[in-house]
Each structure stands twice: as C-alpha cells, then as structure tokens.
Enzyme design. Structure first.
Site, PDB file in Angstrom:
ATOM      1  N   HIS A   1      26.647   1.102  41.683  1.00 51.54           N
ATOM      2  CA  HIS A   1      28.075   0.759  41.532  1.00 51.54           C
ATOM      3  C   HIS A   1      28.305  -0.735  41.856  1.00 51.54           C
ATOM      4  O   HIS A   1      29.063  -1.078  42.773  1.00 51.54           O
ATOM      5  CB  HIS A   1      28.951   1.649  42.439  1.00 51.54           C
ATOM      6  CG  HIS A   1      30.382   1.728  41.972  1.00 51.54           C
ATOM      7  ND1 HIS A   1      31.147   2.855  42.085  1.00 51.54           N
ATOM      8  CD2 HIS A   1      31.197   0.804  41.401  1.00 51.54           C
ATOM      9  CE1 HIS A   1      32.355   2.627  41.601  1.00 51.54           C
ATOM     10  NE2 HIS A   1      32.407   1.373  41.180  1.00 51.54           N
TER      11      HIS A   1
ATOM     12  N   GLU B   1      28.486   9.495  44.849  1.00 49.43           N
ATOM     13  CA  GLU B   1      27.967   8.186  45.278  1.00 49.43           C
ATOM     14  C   GLU B   1      27.971   8.108  46.801  1.00 49.43           C
ATOM     15  O   GLU B   1      28.946   8.548  47.419  1.00 49.43           O
ATOM     16  CB  GLU B   1      28.825   7.061  44.693  1.00 49.43           C
ATOM     17  CG  GLU B   1      28.777   7.036  43.163  1.00 49.43           C
ATOM     18  CD  GLU B   1      29.640   5.926  42.554  1.00 49.43           C
ATOM     19  OE1 GLU B   1      30.186   5.094  43.291  1.00 49.43           O
ATOM     20  OE2 GLU B   1      29.764   5.913  41.311  1.00 49.43           O
TER      21      GLU B   1
ATOM     22  N   ARG C   1      33.736   5.475  35.602  1.00 49.74           N
ATOM     23  CA  ARG C   1      33.598   6.279  36.820  1.00 49.74           C
ATOM     24  C   ARG C   1      32.637   7.424  36.491  1.00 49.74           C
ATOM     25  O   ARG C   1      32.653   7.958  35.376  1.00 49.74           O
ATOM     26  CB  ARG C   1      34.943   6.856  37.269  1.00 49.74           C
ATOM     27  CG  ARG C   1      35.882   5.849  37.917  1.00 49.74           C
ATOM     28  CD  ARG C   1      35.422   5.414  39.318  1.00 49.74           C
ATOM     29  NE  ARG C   1      36.358   4.509  39.952  1.00 49.74           N
ATOM     30  CZ  ARG C   1      36.263   3.177  39.964  1.00 49.74           C
ATOM     31  NH1 ARG C   1      35.271   2.579  39.347  1.00 49.74           N
ATOM     32  NH2 ARG C   1      37.166   2.439  40.595  1.00 49.74           N
TER      33      ARG C   1
END
Ligand code: NAP
Length: 326
Positions: free
Chosen positions: A286, A267, A238
């Site tokens: 991601h 993000e 993360r």
C-alpha cells in the site's frame, strides 16, 4: 481556550506539530495499538478534532467522541469513515485529494511495467542465483507500449494515469466511470465503455476506484473470466474492490496471466496468503502515495484542513459539506 484535538500519526514532522500546537491543545499517539487504545479513547472524550490515517471511525467510536466537530484524514480515500453517521452528527470530514494524484499515478504505471516485464520475479530469481546464462523465452515478459489500457475510475488519479499512458507509452485507453470524462476523451483519446467491454478488450485493467457499497467485489470470478486472454490486472484502489479469493484462483488456474497489487482485502497481507507464493503477482505494501514529498504534502494538507474546519473556514477538501449546515 484552544480546542482539544487527538492526533494518531507516527512521525508527524516537527514544524507541522508546532503548527497544530499554535491552534490546538494536542494529544498525540504515534500508533493505535492495544496498549495505546485506552488512552486514545480517554482523549477522545473532549476532542473537537481528530487527525490521522487509517483506523475504523464508525458510530461506536463517534459515541466516544461527543465533542467532535471535525476529522481530518491523511488520505484521499475515506472508506474507513461512516460518513453518513458523521454528517448526521454535524461532524465535518476533510481529506487530501490532488496532492497525491501524480504520485499514485506513478505507482500505477510502475505496477503495470513491473507486472508486464516480471521485474520483481526476475529480481528474486537473480538473488536466488538463477542467472547463469542469457535468458530464454520462458523468462520474457510482455510489451506495455501500444497495448490497450483499461482504467476503472477516471477520476483525478485515473486521468493522471491516462496522461502517462497516452503520451509516454502510446497506449489506446478505455475507461469506465460513473460518468463520462470529456477532458480524458479529448486530451488522451480515451474511450468510454461499460465494464464488460473494458474487461474484454483491455490488455491491462487498472483499478483506481474508491471502495463503496457499489464497488465492493466489483471484480469477482465472473468478471475475471471476461478478461481478455493474457490480460493483467492492476489494483491501487482498495483491496475489497476485488474478490481476492477469486483472484487467487484465477491466477492459479491461468484465467488471469498476472496481477500487480498495492492494496489487499486484509492489510498488512497475512503471511499465509496464497498471493505470497504466486510468481505471477507483484505485491506492494500500500505505497501508492508513499514518497517523502507526497506524504509530507498530504500531512501538511490534513493539518491545514483541520485548522480550517475547526475555525469555521472550510473552502475545499470537505467530503461532507452537508455537515457544515447542521
Ligand atoms: P476521484 O477523483 O474521486 O475518482 C474516483 C473515480 O471513481 C471517479 O471517476 C468516479 O466516477 C469513479 N467511481 C466511483 N464509484 C464508481 C462506481 N460505482 N462505478 C464506476 N466508477 C466509479 O478519486 P481519486 O483521487 O482519483 O482516488 C480514487 C481512489 O484511489 C481513492 O478513493 C482511494 O481508494 C484510491 N487511492 C489509493 C491510494 C493507494 O495508496 N493505493 C492512494 C490514493 C488513492 P465519476 O467521475 O463518474 O464520479
């Protein structure tokens, strides 16, 4: 009467939507935006179940869902949920481990290769018309095979990464986790060490940890300085596990030679992030688990998880089994 559930997931495959419809009265949202949020909150008032990915599920939101008994996230990570609060309220949280393990390990290995061999940088260079003659040493990358791989988080995905690195690339493996992992030590000759030792000895440091209070900014300025000269940092855990400001400085001043990143502190990555301008970084949006096969498998798993949870039939994939006792 069927229990009411709220789904927030774009492009739910038709057969999985039918499966949900067989069991539940479904209110579905393709996306959570300012336009759809009021209707989402309205639907939450009667919802016994929740299924989706992303979003912040905290006490404030739970207050708006007084009937909620189960939430099913289409992910293995669940740092966006206030698990303690859910447990206190007897709300079960389900996730999708295992089904994505091999795919995320592929992404990590891909990031190692792309970063070391400068694949995205040189792709952009060709497209910009840079390739006029045979390349010279300033364009060379670094070997991956037989270099030392440091894995932070020897869980399911870390173990699948170790398997690839050991058998496919002949890489000696160091790892750091909360506990020792005998399987990785026996099968892949992985060596357990503390964080500083790993940082000082690994040519590639791969992060595949969950985001928790303990792992938030685990890698900051001091840790980056401890990395071996020329080492590269890969993160598919993360974003906030790395202090991104410190990372940018380290990439700019040469403390760190390169990085491969699938996750970020914010993000989508803001357009003005300095990371966008650094050639020695590979950026991915991601996509750790984002293949057709695996995203389908994750969604199917999350659907089954919610059905099991709301029918009182939980056998696996439960993050907070204590909630079942409430
Ligand atoms: P997992 O099997 O639970 O493995 C997590 C590992 O992290 C375990 O080895 C655990 O140690 C270790 N760990 C946890 N807290 C730690 C700490 N404070 N210090 C050191 N080690 C710690 O989970 P997984 O399925 O491999 O997934 C790991 C994470 O990857 C997820 O939580 C998610 O954040 C991330 N992920 C990202 C993507 C993506 O798209 N980029 C996709 C999937 C997953 P112990 O074994 O000792 O408990």
């Amino acid at each position: 009467m069927k229990p009411a559930i709220v789904v927030y997931k774009a492009l739910l495959p038709t057969e999985l939507r039918h499966k949900l419809d067989e069991h539940f009265s479904v209110t579905a949202f393709d996306e959570l935006s300012s336009a759809t949020y009021p209707a989402f909150l309205q639907a939450l008032q009667n919802a016994e179940g929740l299924l989706g990915a992303g979003g912040k599920i905290d006490a404030d939101l739970l207050d708006k869902a007084p009937c909620l008994r189960a939430a099913s996230t289409i992910s293995v990570g669940y740092d966006n949920f206030d698990v303690a609060e859910m447990t206190r309220r007897g709300i079960v949280l389900m996730n999708t481990p295992t089904v994505l393990t091999e795919t995320v390990a592929d992404t990590l290995m891909g990031l190692v290769l792309a970063t070391a061999r400068r694949m995205t940088e040189l792709d952009a260079w060709i497209r910009a018309g840079g390739w006029k003659e045979s390349i010279t040493p300033p364009y060379y990358g670094h070997d991956v095979h037989h270099k030392t791989l440091g894995i932070l988080g020897m869980g399911r995905i870390g173990t699948a990464l170790a398997q690839r690195a050991h058998f496919g690339f002949g890489m000696p493996i160091l790892y750091h986790s909360r506990s020792r992992h005998q399987e990785a030590e026996t099968r892949f000759s992985a060596r357990y060490c503390d964080l500083d030792t790993l940082l000082g000895q690994a040519d590639f440091v791969c992060i595949i940890l969950p985001l928790t209070q303990q792992t938030h900014h685990l890698i900051g300025r001091e840790q980056l300085k401890k990395m071996k000269p020329g080492a590269m940092l890969i993160n598919a855990g993360r974003g906030p596990i790395i202090d991104e400001k410190a990372l940018i400085t380290a990439l700019q001043d040469g403390t760190l030679s390169a990085a491969g990143l699938d996750v970020f502190e914010q993000e989508p990555l803001p357009a003005d992030s300095p990371l966008m301008t650094l050639p020695n970084v590979v950026l991915l949006p991601h996509i750790g688990s984002a293949t057709h096969e695996t995203r389908y498998g994750m969604t199917a798993c999350a659907v089954d998880n919610l059905i099991a949870a709301l029918h009182g039939n939980v056998k696996e994939n439960c993050v907070n089994p204590e909630a079942l006792k409430k």
